[in-house]
Design a protein around this motif. Structure first.
Motif, mmCIF file in Angstrom:
data_model
loop_
_atom_site.group_PDB
_atom_site.id
_atom_site.type_symbol
_atom_site.label_atom_id
_atom_site.label_comp_id
_atom_site.label_asym_id
_atom_site.label_seq_id
_atom_site.Cartn_x
_atom_site.Cartn_y
_atom_site.Cartn_z
ATOM 1 N N GLU A 1 2.489 78.125 81.452
ATOM 2 C CA GLU A 1 1.733 79.257 82.001
ATOM 3 C C GLU A 1 2.665 80.366 82.490
ATOM 4 O O GLU A 1 2.377 81.555 82.323
ATOM 5 N N THR A 2 3.777 79.972 83.092
ATOM 6 C CA THR A 2 4.718 80.983 83.594
ATOM 7 C C THR A 2 5.356 81.762 82.447
ATOM 8 O O THR A 2 5.427 82.997 82.470
ATOM 9 N N LEU A 3 5.830 81.034 81.427
ATOM 10 C CA LEU A 3 6.454 81.733 80.298
ATOM 11 C C LEU A 3 5.424 82.581 79.542
ATOM 12 O O LEU A 3 5.744 83.683 79.070
ATOM 13 N N ALA A 4 4.210 82.070 79.447
ATOM 14 C CA ALA A 4 3.151 82.834 78.769
ATOM 15 C C ALA A 4 2.842 84.118 79.536
ATOM 16 O O ALA A 4 2.662 85.184 78.940
ATOM 17 N N ALA A 5 2.820 84.004 80.873
ATOM 18 C CA ALA A 5 2.524 85.185 81.688
ATOM 19 C C ALA A 5 3.584 86.264 81.514
ATOM 20 O O ALA A 5 3.338 87.441 81.757
ATOM 21 N N ARG A 6 4.778 85.845 81.087
ATOM 22 C CA ARG A 6 5.860 86.817 80.858
ATOM 23 C C ARG A 6 6.007 87.161 79.377
ATOM 24 O O ARG A 6 7.044 87.661 78.949
ATOM 25 N N GLY A 7 4.996 86.830 78.592
ATOM 26 C CA GLY A 7 4.958 87.353 77.225
ATOM 27 C C GLY A 7 5.276 86.383 76.109
ATOM 28 O O GLY A 7 5.200 86.751 74.933
ATOM 29 N N ALA A 8 5.651 85.144 76.434
ATOM 30 C CA ALA A 8 6.014 84.202 75.363
ATOM 31 C C ALA A 8 4.767 83.630 74.695
ATOM 32 O O ALA A 8 3.734 83.441 75.337
ATOM 33 N N ARG A 9 4.891 83.356 73.404
ATOM 34 C CA ARG A 9 3.881 82.555 72.712
ATOM 35 C C ARG A 9 4.296 81.092 72.885
ATOM 36 O O ARG A 9 5.438 80.725 72.623
ATOM 37 N N ILE A 10 3.360 80.251 73.321
ATOM 38 C CA ILE A 10 3.714 78.892 73.721
ATOM 39 C C ILE A 10 3.336 77.878 72.651
ATOM 40 O O ILE A 10 2.228 77.912 72.111
ATOM 41 N N VAL A 11 4.274 76.977 72.369
ATOM 42 C CA VAL A 11 3.962 75.793 71.581
ATOM 43 C C VAL A 11 3.700 74.667 72.574
ATOM 44 O O VAL A 11 4.604 74.240 73.295
ATOM 45 N N VAL A 12 2.439 74.248 72.636
ATOM 46 C CA VAL A 12 2.049 73.191 73.570
ATOM 47 C C VAL A 12 2.250 71.856 72.872
ATOM 48 O O VAL A 12 1.491 71.490 71.975
ATOM 49 N N GLN A 13 3.301 71.147 73.261
ATOM 50 C CA GLN A 13 3.556 69.837 72.661
ATOM 51 C C GLN A 13 3.172 68.765 73.655
ATOM 52 O O GLN A 13 3.534 68.837 74.847
ATOM 53 N N ASP A 14 2.436 67.780 73.175
ATOM 54 C CA ASP A 14 2.121 66.624 74.009
ATOM 55 C C ASP A 14 1.672 65.491 73.109
ATOM 56 O O ASP A 14 1.245 65.715 71.982
ATOM 57 N N VAL A 15 1.794 64.278 73.618
ATOM 58 C CA VAL A 15 1.305 63.116 72.872
ATOM 59 C C VAL A 15 -0.210 62.993 73.056
ATOM 60 O O VAL A 15 -0.901 62.387 72.245
#
Lengths: 263, 259
Positions: free
Chosen positions: A34-48
């Motif tokens: 959420e923090t990186l997204a709020a600063r403009g990054a497109r996020i790859v959400v990785q989880d099992v």
């Protein structure tokens, strides 16, 4: 309030960049996302855990983001690498890797740690971070830049008289940080480590009582409180940003003064 | 979306930057001014301090010029008192003032040179903190950043007095982190590697700089003032409120030690 982008220096933003956060389905990983997204990054959400990853992705979309899912066990090297290839094909690039995926494992004594506990601890933290890094490295080298942040723990810096398998696995993360920093520097890939102390996550809230926390904080944490998740995420974001271009091979520990060691 | 009450803004804060007339100190002063802090520009040279203050004001922030030798305790106390009267309580301190160790060999460091280097870095840092601490305690909030050096982390084959003084400010940061924590004051250190500043120009020529980079800095370049300033701007902000007693070393990978 959500983060106001105008509060941040221009070179702390991630516009146009893609950030892979392992274990971002919940907890600290979601906070970093959420923090990186709020600063403009497109996020790859990785989880099992697909359901958890979907929940993070929904939250990011609600805030205007365009996240990509990568569902894989971080310790399943083949499946993880395949998921990352698919992500790179879709997003074109991965500029940032946060090796966050982890498990707590309680506070067992040596007698209580069997081979399966031990293997799982090293599989997730060490093997997982190692091969996640290996999966994104070719792209970062080809583009001539990247930021990798590993998540360790104060348990690897000071001494904890239990859960030796966790302490050792996080110690390995500190060492990988240093080695990778040197090895990847020619490609302008920075590798640093965030080594948090106690964070007031929902999980900590659930498994401790207010009375226990007060006693613990009074005895051990000079600043008199636990971290809020966003405070750890702010440090992760700093180290992922252009502001930290000259920082590599370093560990920064947001721990409230609990562990003041090293140099 | 989780609420993220994070900000780098420093509106309503006043920051004392020692040695802010030139080089890295000026860079730190301007960055904190851009974030909204009022700046106390301390330097031993009035002219450069005034220049920095002018640049601070150009950025819309208040500036107060404090001219003194940072190792003169009485002058620092008087200077801080005047600054406080002008800008209000000082709740951010960047202990930046320093002089080079001159790559001096042990045999060439006499008592006067030893005293001077230790006085500026260690005594100056100690008593600057002492002068502003009452403001921070009263406010229940404070930020202190001591500027050390990789030389204070791992030593170097010259300037032993400088290495010792820079190690000393790391020690102060750790001790103060513990002692001042109950008042919500965080104390950290930054330990820069090779940053290209006017001070370094006196030590190495261009060929010497290039050779140093090639031999010792994995990231393949010298640092610039902004590399260090960014770490300081982060550490004094609300974002770093749980970080205390720690050292951040922007050094391009030249020194990878400790944790």
């Amino acid at each position: 309030m959500t983060e106001n982008s105008t509060n941040q220096p221009a070179n702390s933003r991630f516009d146009g960049q893609v950030a892979l956060i392992t274990g971002s389905g919940k907890g600290m990983g979601r906070s970093h996302a959420e923090t990186l997204a709020a600063r403009g990054a497109r996020i790859v959400v990785q989880d099992v855990d697909r359901a958890a990853a979907e929940e993070t992705a929904d939250s990011l979309r609600a805030a205007g983001g365009d996240p990509i899912l990568a569902i894989a066990d971080v310790s399943d090297v083949g499946a993880f690498a395949e998921a990352i290839r698919a992500v790179e094909a879709a997003a074109g690039r991965i500029d940032i890797l946060v090796n966050n995926a982890g498990i707590a494992g309680g506070s067992p004594a040596m007698e209580e740690i069997d081979e399966a506990n031990y293997d799982r601890m090293f599989d997730v933290h060490v093997k997982g971070a190692f091969f996640a890094t290996k999966a994104v490295l070719p792209g970062m080298k080809a583009r001539g830049g990247g930021k990798i942040v590993n998540i360790a723990s104060v348990a690897a810096m000071g001494a904890v008289g239990s859960r030796a398998h966790y302490c050792a696995a996080k110690g390995a993360v500190l060492a990988m940080t240093k080695s990778w920093a040197l090895e990847f520097a020619p490609w302008k890939i920075n590798v640093n480590c965030v080594s948090p102390g106690w964070v007031m996550t929902p999980m900590v809230h659930a498994v401790t009582t207010a009375e226990w926390r007060k006693t613990h904080i009074d005895a051990e944490i000079p600043l008199g409180r636990y971290a809020e998740p966003w405070e750890v995420s702010a440090l992760v974001a700093f180290l992922c940003s252009a502001e930290a271009d000259f920082i590599t091979g370093q560990t920064v520990s947001p721990n409230g003064g609990q562990v003041i060691v090293g140099i | 979306m989780t609420e993220i009450p994070t900000t780098r803004r420093l509106d309503g804060h006043s920051a004392l930057i020692t040695g802010a007339g030139v080089g890295m100190g000026r860079s730190h002063a301007l960055a904190l001014a851009e974030a909204g802090a009022a700046i106390v520009v301390q330097d031993i040279v009035a002219e450069t301090a005034e220049e920095t203050a002018g640049l601070v004001r150009e950025r819309g922030a208040k500036a107060h010029v404090m001219v003194c030798d940072i190792s003169d305790v009485a002058a620092v106390n008087a200077g801080v008192e005047a600054a406080r009267a002008d800008l209000g309580p000082i709740d951010i301190l960047v202990n930046n003032a320093g002089i080079s160790g001159g790559m001096a060999k042990f045999d060439d460091i006499d008592e006067a040179y030893f005293d001077r280097v230790v006085a500026i870095h260690l005594k100056g840092t100690f008593f600057a903190a002492k002068a502003v601490l009452p403001d921070m305690r009263a406010k229940g909030w404070g930020r202190i950043v001591n500027v050390s050096s990789i030389d204070g982390m791992v030593g170097c084959p010259s300037s032993a007095h400088y290495c010792a003084a820079k190690a000393g400010v790391l020690g102060l940061a750790k001790a103060w982190a513990k002692e001042f924590a109950p008042w919500g004051i965080t104390v950290n250190a930054v330990a820069p590697g090779y940053i290209d500043t006017p001070m370094m120009d006196g030590l190495l020529d261009d060929a010497g700089k290039a050779a140093h980079v090639a031999a010792r800095i994995p990231l393949g370049r010298m640092g610039v003032a902004a590399d260090l300033t960014a770490a300081i701007a982060f550490l004094v902000s609300e974002e770093a409120g749980f970080i205390t007693g720690q050292t951040i070393s922007p050094n391009g990978g030249e020194v990878i030690v400790g944790f």
